[in-house]
Motif scaffolding. Structure first.
Motif, PDB file in Angstrom:
ATOM      1  N   PHE A 114       0.831  -1.195   0.000  1.00 41.82           N
ATOM      2  CA  PHE A 114       0.000   0.000   0.000  1.00 41.82           C
ATOM      3  C   PHE A 114       0.868   1.249   0.000  1.00 41.82           C
ATOM      4  O   PHE A 114       1.941   1.283   0.594  1.00 41.82           O
ATOM      5  CB  PHE A 114      -0.935  -0.009   1.213  1.00 41.82           C
ATOM      6  N   CYS A 115       0.362   2.284  -0.659  1.00 34.37           N
ATOM      7  CA  CYS A 115       1.029   3.581  -0.807  1.00 34.37           C
ATOM      8  C   CYS A 115       2.258   3.492  -1.711  1.00 34.37           C
ATOM      9  O   CYS A 115       2.936   4.496  -1.921  1.00 34.37           O
ATOM     10  CB  CYS A 115       1.422   4.198   0.529  1.00 34.37           C
ATOM     11  N   GLY A 116       2.551   2.329  -2.258  1.00 38.50           N
ATOM     12  CA  GLY A 116       3.570   2.225  -3.301  1.00 38.50           C
ATOM     13  C   GLY A 116       4.969   2.613  -2.906  1.00 38.50           C
ATOM     14  O   GLY A 116       5.656   3.299  -3.668  1.00 38.50           O
ATOM     15  N   HIS A 117       5.419   2.193  -1.731  1.00 39.12           N
ATOM     16  CA  HIS A 117       6.813   2.433  -1.380  1.00 39.12           C
ATOM     17  C   HIS A 117       7.586   1.130  -1.504  1.00 39.12           C
ATOM     18  O   HIS A 117       7.067   0.065  -1.155  1.00 39.12           O
ATOM     19  CB  HIS A 117       6.914   2.987   0.036  1.00 39.12           C
ATOM     20  N   GLY A 166      -3.961   7.005  -7.358  1.00 41.05           N
ATOM     21  CA  GLY A 166      -2.702   6.272  -7.326  1.00 41.05           C
ATOM     22  C   GLY A 166      -2.878   4.848  -7.807  1.00 41.05           C
ATOM     23  O   GLY A 166      -2.033   4.306  -8.525  1.00 41.05           O
ATOM     24  N   TYR A 167      -4.024   4.248  -7.443  1.00 40.86           N
ATOM     25  CA  TYR A 167      -4.300   2.863  -7.846  1.00 40.86           C
ATOM     26  C   TYR A 167      -4.436   2.753  -9.357  1.00 40.86           C
ATOM     27  O   TYR A 167      -3.868   1.859  -9.981  1.00 40.86           O
ATOM     28  CB  TYR A 167      -5.594   2.423  -7.152  1.00 40.86           C
ATOM     29  N   LEU A 168      -5.174   3.709  -9.949  1.00 42.22           N
ATOM     30  CA  LEU A 168      -5.381   3.652 -11.399  1.00 42.22           C
ATOM     31  C   LEU A 168      -4.086   3.947 -12.144  1.00 42.22           C
ATOM     32  O   LEU A 168      -3.810   3.371 -13.197  1.00 42.22           O
ATOM     33  CB  LEU A 168      -6.475   4.652 -11.808  1.00 42.22           C
ATOM     34  N   ALA A 169      -3.271   4.863 -11.600  1.00 47.69           N
ATOM     35  CA  ALA A 169      -2.077   5.266 -12.340  1.00 47.69           C
ATOM     36  C   ALA A 169      -0.937   4.271 -12.183  1.00 47.69           C
ATOM     37  O   ALA A 169      -0.196   4.021 -13.129  1.00 47.69           O
ATOM     38  CB  ALA A 169      -1.626   6.660 -11.868  1.00 47.69           C
ATOM     39  N   THR A 170      -0.771   3.711 -10.988  1.00 41.05           N
ATOM     40  CA  THR A 170       0.401   2.859 -10.754  1.00 41.05           C
ATOM     41  C   THR A 170       0.063   1.441 -10.322  1.00 41.05           C
ATOM     42  O   THR A 170       0.927   0.567 -10.355  1.00 41.05           O
ATOM     43  CB  THR A 170       1.278   3.457  -9.643  1.00 41.05           C
ATOM     44  N   GLY A 171      -1.174   1.200  -9.884  1.00 39.09           N
ATOM     45  CA  GLY A 171      -1.515  -0.120  -9.362  1.00 39.09           C
ATOM     46  C   GLY A 171      -1.323  -0.212  -7.861  1.00 39.09           C
ATOM     47  O   GLY A 171      -1.709  -1.200  -7.253  1.00 39.09           O
ATOM     48  N   LEU A 207       6.832   7.211 -10.502  1.00 43.08           N
ATOM     49  CA  LEU A 207       6.087   6.136 -11.147  1.00 43.08           C
ATOM     50  C   LEU A 207       5.012   6.662 -12.090  1.00 43.08           C
ATOM     51  O   LEU A 207       4.484   5.903 -12.891  1.00 43.08           O
ATOM     52  CB  LEU A 207       5.405   5.253 -10.097  1.00 43.08           C
ATOM     53  N   VAL A 208       4.674   7.963 -12.004  1.00 42.50           N
ATOM     54  CA  VAL A 208       3.554   8.455 -12.814  1.00 42.50           C
ATOM     55  C   VAL A 208       4.058   9.484 -13.830  1.00 42.50           C
ATOM     56  O   VAL A 208       5.110  10.100 -13.633  1.00 42.50           O
ATOM     57  CB  VAL A 208       2.461   9.100 -11.933  1.00 42.50           C
ATOM     58  N   ILE A 225      -1.228  14.508  -2.063  1.00 43.35           N
ATOM     59  CA  ILE A 225      -2.601  14.340  -1.566  1.00 43.35           C
ATOM     60  C   ILE A 225      -2.696  14.434  -0.050  1.00 43.35           C
ATOM     61  O   ILE A 225      -3.790  14.324   0.503  1.00 43.35           O
ATOM     62  CB  ILE A 225      -3.209  13.004  -2.043  1.00 43.35           C
ATOM     63  N   VAL A 226      -1.578  14.654   0.628  1.00 43.52           N
ATOM     64  CA  VAL A 226      -1.619  14.680   2.096  1.00 43.52           C
ATOM     65  C   VAL A 226      -2.585  15.752   2.640  1.00 43.52           C
ATOM     66  O   VAL A 226      -3.411  15.445   3.514  1.00 43.52           O
ATOM     67  CB  VAL A 226      -0.200  14.840   2.676  1.00 43.52           C
TER      68      VAL A 226
END
Lengths: 498, 108, 274
Positions: A58-61, C194-199, C212-213, C242-243
């Motif tokens: 999750f969060c891609g780290h 984030g899910y759609l752009a990078t998985g 990654l994007v 997005i924080v």
């Protein structure tokens, strides 16, 4: 076995879809809930069937390789994970599939059978599924704590939803104890984090393996003690069984079906984590076996002396949780396979019994064994199904309970513990006695007073279909146990190889 | 003659112990089965001490059986100890927890 | 408390002493030897997202964790209102005991002193503005959604206690639940880009630490919150992505959940009206 993807698409959906559905139905309160809830439950079921295996970070780290000091997104290369890691493997596949099947029936049954304003209740059912999915998938200590915490809060809500004084009391007591066990788990995690510095479970174990613990084993022991506390609480093991069984008995039977699935999932997930983290310490397995044996026996004895069919089933669920933890506590290959397999079987046959119990609500809701109701004459189907469920629960072939209990008995004999094998047999037989007491009074005995109404009762078709599906599942697994075992064996081998 | 009578009376008294309030037969059967189950359970648990030494297990077995029969029926006490009373559950939880910590810390 | 008197009490005391000794001895062993582990890496990289390390930890490294924790508050509100009577369900086909409900609290606002009556409104307004200030500055300070939500609902509680049901901050039932739904739902859906752009769910595409994007997405989500840090070494630009949005969603959720608890406990729950 598990492919090397660190961004498996299905894992976030299995968590986020139930959460969003819960938010929507809670907001809508009493309008248009049925289509939304049912379609979302079907989507979850489909995802749980078709999902491939893999990880989700999750969060891609990425992970940091400590030797080369490079970052990688490839889960096959060892590295300390920066992200929160979820795993969807064979174990998760079978467990989440069964819970989502139960969720689907639960949701349909509650939309059919309950009065309006059911938005919050259905929201809680979805969140309960979410918490059990998180518990079984998570590979992170800190997140495990949050899942146990939210899980116990939702259990409180589901118990309180029927609004009766008994359910309120049960909910309040269970809720009060969540403060103790939740804090206990937090202390345990703090100690493990202080020792290793990693909240990812695999990383923490890797660190302990690499650098050893030496004189710090005291810290790990205390962490284990607090971990057991939350295990007892989440799964309803002795000595917290009076509170958990009260929750099971006071909720609606379909809710109890989902509740017991969640608690079995928690027992398996936390049990495996305990085995992986603390398995190398002496006396850890003995403690787990001790707790299981006490739970098994006390649960079944308490079931014998209950006078309400719902309470009999509630205590039997507790008692059979002892089988699950016994298998995990043995820590051998057969033991683990037997324990996890027992969890799957237990969820299935207890669901049969609980759905039959739900049917009793359509006959007036009387589940006490003090009076005879002669339900068998009104509905031979429900009576037959209950007896089949009782047979499955007592481990009689060709039903599924037999297959896992025989594995457990063999595991005990192999470990040189014939006494426990005898106890397992005793508990199985007593299960049958306890259930048959209830079945005889409620279903078979003609009523003493003849002036009871003999009006025809229409059971919802979904209820009948649900009972039939779970009976078929029970028989199929009883005849071809490999259907489930092929999911469990690779996981067990992986756990023991660490 | 007298001995059979006393035995019969003893048995009746023993059975009466199970019934409090309005006695339903199916509750009584449950209690008696539970009592016997509990007896067998602690006998089997006492056999466990064979792992440490066999004579100890035999002595324990005899003693525990004798005690359990002497104090019968114990099922009422078992039921009382397993009530959903909050303080009782808390008490047992503290005891279990202390035993776990004592065994793991100083037993190993 | 009968159970804890006499012999049982002594046994329980001994048990508690054993537990305390065990816990203290382990804490003593751990003193001075706490392993920093992965947190060193986290701290070394934290500046890449937000200028404040805490914001990065809570909403980025462990952002999904915080989502479920936020859901705990949401469920807390849901369950508390359920116990009071919102959404109690019964089986249609059988008669049951009628549900337990709680009566609304009695308000005696006529006994309010003049000082309270005149200072109540300004205090509530000040509290609300303070809450807004905290949530908007969350990416640069340690504060955030949790705090904002708690402050805002304390303003609500203050107004309700001082002025009764017809207080100036008059939230409706549906409004409060809607705010909670927007909050938690918004937080959950902020993971979607984030899910759609990078998985990867909830990948912070505004900050895009791991590149990654595509840069266009980075600009869309990052630029609105770009900060310039004027230091001795020069001017640096960074964006928390997005924080800040998550923070606002979080604040909404906490207002919805705690507001619902206050509402239900103050006024009880009836399904009529609104």
């Amino acid at each position: 076995m598990i492919e090397s993807i660190s961004n498996l698409w299905s894992i976030p959906l299995l968590v986020i879809i139930p959460m969003l559905t819960a938010i929507i139905v809670n907001f809508l309160y009493d309008k248009a809930i049925k289509p939304i809830a049912i379609s979302s439950a079907i989507i979850i079921l489909i995802i749980s069937i078709i999902s491939p295996y893999g990880y989700h970070w999750f969060c891609g780290h990425p992970a940091l390789n400590p030797e080369t000091l490079t970052f990688t997104f490839n889960p096959n290369i060892f590295g300390y994970k920066l992200s929160l890691e979820f795993i969807f493997g064979p174990l998760q596949h079978i467990m989440i599939f069964i819970s989502s099947l139960i969720l689907l029936f639960c949701v349909i049954l509650s939309t059919i059978g309950l009065t309006k304003h059911q938005g919050p209740y259905i929201a809680l059912l979805f969140l309960l599924f979410m918490s059990s999915a998180i518990v079984i998938m998570v590979n992170d200590l800190y997140h495990l704590w949050i899942a146990v915490e939210i899980g116990s809060l939702i259990v409180v809500g589901i118990a309180a939803a029927s609004g009766t004084s008994i359910s309120h009391k049960a909910a309040l007591k269970y809720g009060l104890f969540s403060a103790i066990s939740g804090a206990g788990l937090a202390v345990s995690l703090a100690l493990v984090l202080g020792l290793t510095g990693f909240s990812n479970i695999s990383d923490a174990i890797m660190y302990l393996k690499q650098f050893g613990i030496g004189e710090m084993s005291t810290v790990l022991y205390i962490a284990f003690g607090f971990f057991v506390l939350s295990w007892m609480y989440a799964g309803g093991l002795a000595p917290i069984h009076p509170l958990k069984s009260e929750v099971y008995g006071a909720s609606y039977p379909h809710g109890t079906a989902l509740l017991q699935a969640q608690s079995k999932l928690m027992l398996v997930a936390i049990g495996i984590i305990m085995l992986r983290l603390f398995g190398m310490l002496p006396f850890v397995k003995e403690v787990m076996i001790f707790l299981s044996v006490i739970t098994m026996m006390i649960g079944v004895i308490m079931a014998l002396i209950q006078i309400d069919f719902r309470w009999i089933i509630a205590y039997l669920i507790i008692s059979h949780s002892g089988f699950v933890t016994l298998g995990i506590g043995l820590g051998t290959q057969e033991g683990l396979i037997g324990g996890i397999f027992q969890a799957v079987n237990d969820i299935i046959y207890m669901t049969i019994l609980l759905l039959c119990c739900e049917a009793l609500f359509y006959f007036g809701g009387k589940t006490s064994t003090k009076e005879a109701y002669d339900i068998a004459k009104k509905s031979p189907f429900i009576a037959t199904a209950t007896i089949l469920g009782a047979i499955a629960a007592s481990g009689i072939p060709p039903f599924n309970g037999f297959q896992s209990e025989i594995i457990l008995i063999q595991a005990c004999l192999k470990e040189g513990l014939p006494e426990i094998a005898v106890l397992i047999l005793m508990v199985s037989v007593t299960t049958f006695i306890a259930l048959l007491r209830g079945i005889y009074r409620i279903f078979l005995k003609p009523p003493e007073l003849q002036d009871q109404d003999n009006s025809n009762v229409d059971l919802p078709k979904v209820l009948i279909i649900g009972i039939i599906i779970f009976i078929i599942l029970s028989i199929i697994i009883g005849i071809y146990p490999d259907i489930v075992l092929r999911f469990i064996i690779p996981v067990v081998k992986e756990v023991l190889s660490i | 003659m007298t001995s059979t009578e006393t035995f019969y009376e003893k048995l009746k008294k023993w059975l009466d112990n199970f019934i409090t309030g309005s006695g339903y037969t199916n509750i009584t059967t449950g209690y008696i089965t539970g009592e016997l189950q509990f007896l067998v359970f602690i006998i089997i648990l006492s056999v466990f001490f064979r792992l440490f030494s066999v004579p100890l297990a035999i002595i324990l077995l005899i003693f525990i059986t004798a005690f359990a029969l002497y104090f019968a029926p114990v099922i009422k006490d078992v039921e009382k100890e397993n009530m959903n009373d909050l303080n009782r559950v808390l008490y047992w939880m503290v005891i279990y927890f202390a035993i776990i910590i004592a065994i793991t810390l100083w037993g190993g | 408390m009968e159970e804890l008197k006499g012999k049982r009490g002594i046994i329980a005391l001994i048990a508690l002493i054993i537990i305390t000794i065990g816990l203290l001895s382990s804490l003593e062993k751990l003193t001075g030897r706490v392993n920093p582990g992965i947190s060193e890496v986290y701290n070394a990289l934290a500046y890449l997202v937000a200028p404040n390390n805490l914001a990065t930890w809570v909403y980025d490294w462990r952002g999904f964790d915080t989502l479920i924790e936020t859901a705990v508050i949401y469920v807390g509100g849901l369950v508390s209102a359920l116990v009071i009577g919102r959404g109690v369900v019964q089986m249609k086909k059988c008669k049951q005991e009628s549900p337990v409900t709680s009566k609304p609290l009695e308000f005696r606002v006529e006994s309010l002193t003049v000082i309270l009556e005149y200072l109540g409104i300004p205090a509530a307004i000040l509290l609300i503005s303070y809450g807004i200030m905290i949530v908007t500055g969350s990416s640069t300070s340690g504060g955030g959604g949790f705090q904002c939500g708690v402050i805002m609902t304390s303003a609500y509680l203050l107004a309700a206690i001082l002025y009764g049901k017809n207080n100036p901050i008059k939230f409706g039932k549906r409004f409060i639940i809607g705010i909670g739904a927007i909050g938690l739902g918004g937080y959950a859906l902020l993971g979607l880009p984030g899910y759609l752009a990078t998985g990867y769910w909830q990948y912070n595409i505004g900050a895009d630490v791991w590149s990654l994007v595509p840069s266009i997405l980075h600009t869309i989500f990052g630029d609105p919150f770009r900060l310039s840090l004027i230091l001795k070494e020069g001017v640096f630009y960074s964006t928390p992505g997005i924080v800040p949005l998550i923070n606002i969603a979080e604040a909404f959720n906490v207002i919805g959940a705690i507001g619902l608890i206050y509402f239900a406990f103050l006024y009880g729950w009836s399904d009529e009206g609104e």
